[in-house]
Design a protein around this motif. Sequence first.
Motif, short mmCIF file in Angstrom:
data_model
loop_
_atom_site.label_atom_id
_atom_site.label_comp_id
_atom_site.label_asym_id
_atom_site.label_seq_id
_atom_site.Cartn_x
_atom_site.Cartn_y
_atom_site.Cartn_z
N UNK A 17 -32.79 15.51 115.17
CA UNK A 17 -34.28 16.13 114.85
C UNK A 17 -34.01 17.59 114.76
N UNK A 18 -32.72 17.95 114.78
CA UNK A 18 -32.56 19.66 114.90
C UNK A 18 -31.93 20.28 113.46
N UNK A 19 -32.19 21.31 113.05
CA UNK A 19 -31.51 22.10 111.98
C UNK A 19 -30.05 21.60 111.82
N UNK A 20 -29.62 21.06 110.62
CA UNK A 20 -28.18 20.78 110.73
C UNK A 20 -27.71 19.54 111.18
N UNK A 21 -29.09 18.69 111.62
CA UNK A 21 -28.71 17.22 112.19
C UNK A 21 -29.99 16.70 112.17
N UNK A 22 -30.20 16.30 110.79
CA UNK A 22 -31.61 15.78 110.32
C UNK A 22 -31.53 14.32 110.02
N UNK A 23 -31.71 13.33 110.58
CA UNK A 23 -31.92 11.96 110.40
C UNK A 23 -33.37 11.52 110.38
N UNK A 24 -33.41 10.67 109.33
CA UNK A 24 -34.90 10.00 109.31
C UNK A 24 -34.71 8.45 108.89
N UNK A 25 -35.64 7.58 109.25
CA UNK A 25 -35.74 6.26 108.84
C UNK A 25 -36.80 6.00 107.84
N UNK A 26 -36.54 5.19 106.87
CA UNK A 26 -37.36 4.82 105.71
C UNK A 26 -37.19 3.28 105.59
N UNK A 27 -38.41 2.69 105.96
CA UNK A 27 -38.24 1.54 105.86
C UNK A 27 -37.15 0.70 106.74
N UNK A 28 -36.82 1.35 107.97
CA UNK A 28 -35.89 0.83 108.87
C UNK A 28 -34.41 1.17 108.32
#
Length: 447
Positions: A17-28
């Motif tokens: 969750x940091x600039x340069x390391x951004x991951x998200x989940x969308x529908x798992x």
Amino acid sequence: MEVEKKYITSDELKKHNKPGDLWISIQGKIYNVSDWAKDHPGGEVPLLNLAGQDVTDAFIAYHPGTAWQYLSKFFTGYHLKDFQVSEVSKDYRRLASEFSKLGLFEKKGHGVLYSLSGVAVMFAICIYGVLCSDSVWIHLGCGGLLGFLWIQSTYVGHDSGHYQVMSSRGFNKFAQILTGNCLTGISIAWWKWTHNAHHIAVNSLDHDPDLQHMPVFAVSSKLFNSMTSYFYGRKMTFDSVARFLVSYQHWTFYPIMPVARVNLYLQTFLLLFSKRKVPNRLENIIGILVFWTWYPLMVSCLPNWGERVMFVLAGFTVCSVQHIQFCLNHFGANVYEGLPQANDWFEKQTKGTIDISCSSWMDWFYGGLQFQLEHHLFPRLPRCQLRNISPLVKDLCKKHNLPYRSLSFWDANVTTIKTLRAAALQARDLANPMPKNLLWEAVNTHG
């Protein structure tokens, strides 16, 4: 042979969750949007604010169906092991799907055409009144009419910023620059930067820029702790000056609104001439130069300085009604600290917004934004559809025991002033020590 799925937990996802390391989940499914953040049409802020968690509801709200096809190139190969969907999110997604099947996102009506036509007529009247009349009353009326032009032009700029109101993206961008930069003097780039952050973290004291008005206004005593604004990247210091100003904010609220526009002009210049990456910077600067060419010229055509000041103040005063309306939608609603989490995004939208109830014939006056909750839940929905979906949103809130507040314009004003007054009285509490200020002490020595 079916490939075995790889999983990560929510706790592991939170680390990205940091600039340069951004991951998200969308529908798992887990997506790495680290490199995409700088090119994201909505700016970096939404991704920075929501990274490290499931963002399905927000993705559905802000993206058309065509956006799903681009997700595959960001897929990490991981799935969220403990992926869960709350009941309210299920209902929200079901409702969004129904609206899409009904084509409501594409049925835009003729509101923008009518608004642009009205803006053109008002602009022509203002030019004619200033150049061809010697009457001070005509000049005063033209000043007020110009303020109303700014209101209607802002609504078109707002619509074009959320969804495509023109036949192509190029014409849509032109409409944004025209109605924002050229006609109102407020950069559409600045608006997108702040407005997207506002929508994502509505009424978050430390992440929503629309609540960060220190040292002039404070909607909650929590701001007295000199909270850090994660949007602006600075501390909102609550010192003796801020205490003094906030202590009388329920009295100064309306007098300040007519001149609040000056701050928007200033914020526009600060952004456009900053080192921050600004999309379409050149077009935005050209648009601002257009405004600061025609507006001073129009004012200079008035016969004397008295009428010029009167003309400017008339425009600012009429336009202040819109600034007040925006405050009514949020100042009296619930506030919180931090960011919305995966399973409470819908709840935060309902708790942080207030609708303004009015007859349908007044929809043009409010630009559809009297349906503030409906707009926040479905920001891509054309304004002409917001009244139609309002009963469905109300039913959904009732089903899940969530607030649906719709107040008259008068009651919304009363609620806002009560909120400001409550914070003001707390700011006056001298038991809370602050650095000495002679003006403060002189005014408040006797309570």
